[in-house]
Design a protein around this motif. Structure first.
Motif, PDB file in Angstrom:
ATOM      1  N   SER A   1       0.904  -1.233   0.304  1.00 36.13           N
ATOM      2  CA  SER A   1      -0.115  -0.510   0.401  1.00 36.13           C
ATOM      3  C   SER A   1       0.559   1.176   0.364  1.00 36.13           C
ATOM      4  O   SER A   1       0.171   2.613  -0.374  1.00 36.13           O
ATOM      5  CB  SER A   1      -0.962  -0.162   1.208  1.00 36.13           C
ATOM      6  N   LEU A   2       2.239   1.032   0.913  1.00 36.69           N
ATOM      7  CA  LEU A   2       2.561   2.572   0.807  1.00 36.69           C
ATOM      8  C   LEU A   2       4.191   2.746  -0.358  1.00 36.69           C
ATOM      9  O   LEU A   2       3.453   3.679  -0.885  1.00 36.69           O
ATOM     10  CB  LEU A   2       3.899   2.297   1.910  1.00 36.69           C
ATOM     11  N   ILE A   3       3.725   1.584  -1.486  1.00 37.63           N
ATOM     12  CA  ILE A   3       4.552   1.802  -1.970  1.00 37.63           C
ATOM     13  C   ILE A   3       3.904   2.283  -3.445  1.00 37.63           C
ATOM     14  O   ILE A   3       3.959   2.794  -4.345  1.00 37.63           O
ATOM     15  CB  ILE A   3       4.870   0.515  -2.810  1.00 37.63           C
ATOM     16  N   GLY A   4       2.133   1.462  -3.439  1.00 41.48           N
ATOM     17  CA  GLY A   4       1.412   2.569  -4.549  1.00 41.48           C
ATOM     18  C   GLY A   4       0.930   3.703  -4.446  1.00 41.48           C
ATOM     19  O   GLY A   4       0.912   4.171  -5.107  1.00 41.48           O
ATOM     20  N   LEU A   5       0.936   4.449  -3.091  1.00 39.16           N
ATOM     21  CA  LEU A   5      -0.018   5.909  -2.506  1.00 39.16           C
ATOM     22  C   LEU A   5       1.669   6.070  -3.358  1.00 39.16           C
ATOM     23  O   LEU A   5       1.136   7.486  -4.082  1.00 39.16           O
ATOM     24  CB  LEU A   5      -0.215   5.644  -1.484  1.00 39.16           C
ATOM     25  N   GLN A   6       3.199   5.945  -3.378  1.00 39.58           N
ATOM     26  CA  GLN A   6       4.078   6.833  -3.242  1.00 39.58           C
ATOM     27  C   GLN A   6       3.876   6.383  -5.101  1.00 39.58           C
ATOM     28  O   GLN A   6       4.147   7.864  -6.392  1.00 39.58           O
ATOM     29  CB  GLN A   6       5.429   6.305  -3.291  1.00 39.58           C
ATOM     30  N   VAL A   7       3.846   5.470  -5.698  1.00 41.29           N
ATOM     31  CA  VAL A   7       3.550   5.576  -7.063  1.00 41.29           C
ATOM     32  C   VAL A   7       2.203   6.498  -7.692  1.00 41.29           C
ATOM     33  O   VAL A   7       2.987   7.205  -8.546  1.00 41.29           O
ATOM     34  CB  VAL A   7       3.325   4.215  -7.873  1.00 41.29           C
ATOM     35  N   TRP A   8       1.608   6.564  -6.878  1.00 40.52           N
ATOM     36  CA  TRP A   8       0.336   7.236  -7.397  1.00 40.52           C
ATOM     37  C   TRP A   8       0.420   8.944  -7.249  1.00 40.52           C
ATOM     38  O   TRP A   8       0.223   9.841  -7.440  1.00 40.52           O
ATOM     39  CB  TRP A   8      -1.030   7.194  -6.833  1.00 40.52           C
ATOM     40  N   LEU A   9       0.792   9.435  -5.955  1.00 44.88           N
ATOM     41  CA  LEU A   9       2.076  10.407  -5.706  1.00 44.88           C
ATOM     42  C   LEU A   9       2.743  10.938  -7.285  1.00 44.88           C
ATOM     43  O   LEU A   9       2.260  12.041  -7.846  1.00 44.88           O
ATOM     44  CB  LEU A   9       2.144  10.866  -4.294  1.00 44.88           C
ATOM     45  N   VAL A  10       3.378   9.801  -7.492  1.00 40.50           N
ATOM     46  CA  VAL A  10       5.088  10.741  -8.505  1.00 40.50           C
ATOM     47  C   VAL A  10       3.344  10.954  -9.899  1.00 40.50           C
ATOM     48  O   VAL A  10       3.941  12.302 -10.818  1.00 40.50           O
ATOM     49  CB  VAL A  10       5.301   9.571  -8.111  1.00 40.50           C
ATOM     50  N   ILE A  11       3.167   9.861  -9.895  1.00 50.19           N
ATOM     51  CA  ILE A  11       2.163   9.826 -11.262  1.00 50.19           C
ATOM     52  C   ILE A  11       1.240  11.588 -11.461  1.00 50.19           C
ATOM     53  O   ILE A  11       0.594  11.885 -12.570  1.00 50.19           O
ATOM     54  CB  ILE A  11       0.815   8.896 -11.378  1.00 50.19           C
ATOM     55  N   GLU A  12       0.721  11.377 -10.120  1.00 53.97           N
ATOM     56  CA  GLU A  12      -0.304  12.895 -10.104  1.00 53.97           C
ATOM     57  C   GLU A  12       0.312  14.690 -10.008  1.00 53.97           C
ATOM     58  O   GLU A  12      -0.070  14.750 -10.514  1.00 53.97           O
ATOM     59  CB  GLU A  12      -1.413  12.532  -8.487  1.00 53.97           C
ATOM     60  N   MET A  13       2.037  14.009  -9.591  1.00 56.51           N
ATOM     61  CA  MET A  13       3.101  15.093  -9.798  1.00 56.51           C
ATOM     62  C   MET A  13       3.252  15.642 -11.249  1.00 56.51           C
ATOM     63  O   MET A  13       2.697  16.689 -11.590  1.00 56.51           O
ATOM     64  CB  MET A  13       3.920  15.021  -9.128  1.00 56.51           C
TER      65      MET A  13
END
Length: 218
Positions: free
Chosen positions: A166-178
């Motif tokens: 979940s933590l890794i998925g959240l970080q990937v999602w944040l990078v994509i959003e940025m």
């Protein structure tokens, strides 16, 4: 007005904390050999405003073929170990500086495999009302298993793996959003420049014509 609201909020928070000060949490049931272990036993009063006093007694049953034997007693801020198997190994880990005991936990040091068995703690509580006294005897039973090494169940391992995923998925999602936001801002900036360019050229041309007209007039 703001000060009054703040005061009321703090009083409400304090009241909530007072009511939630005692929470009955189940004890852990797996100890590691040669380590320390806390046997948790909490019995909260139903009426927190009623004064009370209590003693806590602990009993130990090696197996179903044996009777419960008394091993420990605590009350009036004094402890007494009554079973030689636990001499110098049992310590009070419950309520401090009060006779109104609600946490009757104890701590075992240097746990051995022979400590495996069933433990029972019994509160002998006296509630002191204005006109009379009332006695209750709440109790908790704990089935303790002592293992050579700490084992982890599949549920614990799976929950930890899911947490990291979940933590890794959240970080990937944040990078994509940025990246998405950066591109959107860049496109919007380019469109704004393209839209403002004709206006800028028109203003510049008009200013140039005005200057020429003034020169001719002079």
């Amino acid at each position: 007005m703001s000060h009054l609201l703040l005061t009321l909020a703090l009083l409400a928070l304090e009241a909530c904390l007072c009511r939630g000060a005692c929470v009955e949490v189940d004890s852990n049931t797996e100890a590691v050999e040669k380590k320390g272990f806390k046997l948790g036993c909490i019995s909260c009063k139903k009426r927190g405003e009623v004064p009370a006093s209590a003693f806590v007694d602990w009993y130990f049953q090696e197996s179903v073929d044996h009777m419960f034997t008394h091993v420990y007693r605590y009350g009036n801020e004094e402890a007494n170990i009554t079973d030689e198997r636990f001499f110098e190994r049992l310590f009070w880990n419950g309520s401090k500086n009060t006779n109104d005991l609600q946490d009757g936990s104890i701590f075992i040091i240097n746990v051995t495999l022979n400590d495996t068995g069933r433990y029972r703690c019994i509160f002998s509580r006296t509630l002191m009302y204005p006109a009379y006294e009332y006695s209750t005897f709440p109790n908790k039973t704990i089935d303790l298993t002592v293992v050579p090494e700490l084992t982890r169940g599949w549920a614990s391992i799976l929950s930890e793996v899911m947490m990291y995923v979940s933590l890794i998925g959240l970080q990937v999602w944040l990078v994509i959003e940025m990246i998405y936001c950066y591109r959107k801002i860049s496109v919007a900036g380019e469109e704004a420049l393209r839209e403002s360019a004709p206006e800028y050229l028109a203003i510049a041309s008009e200013s140039k014509d005005n200057c020429a007209a003034l020169q001719v007039a002079e």
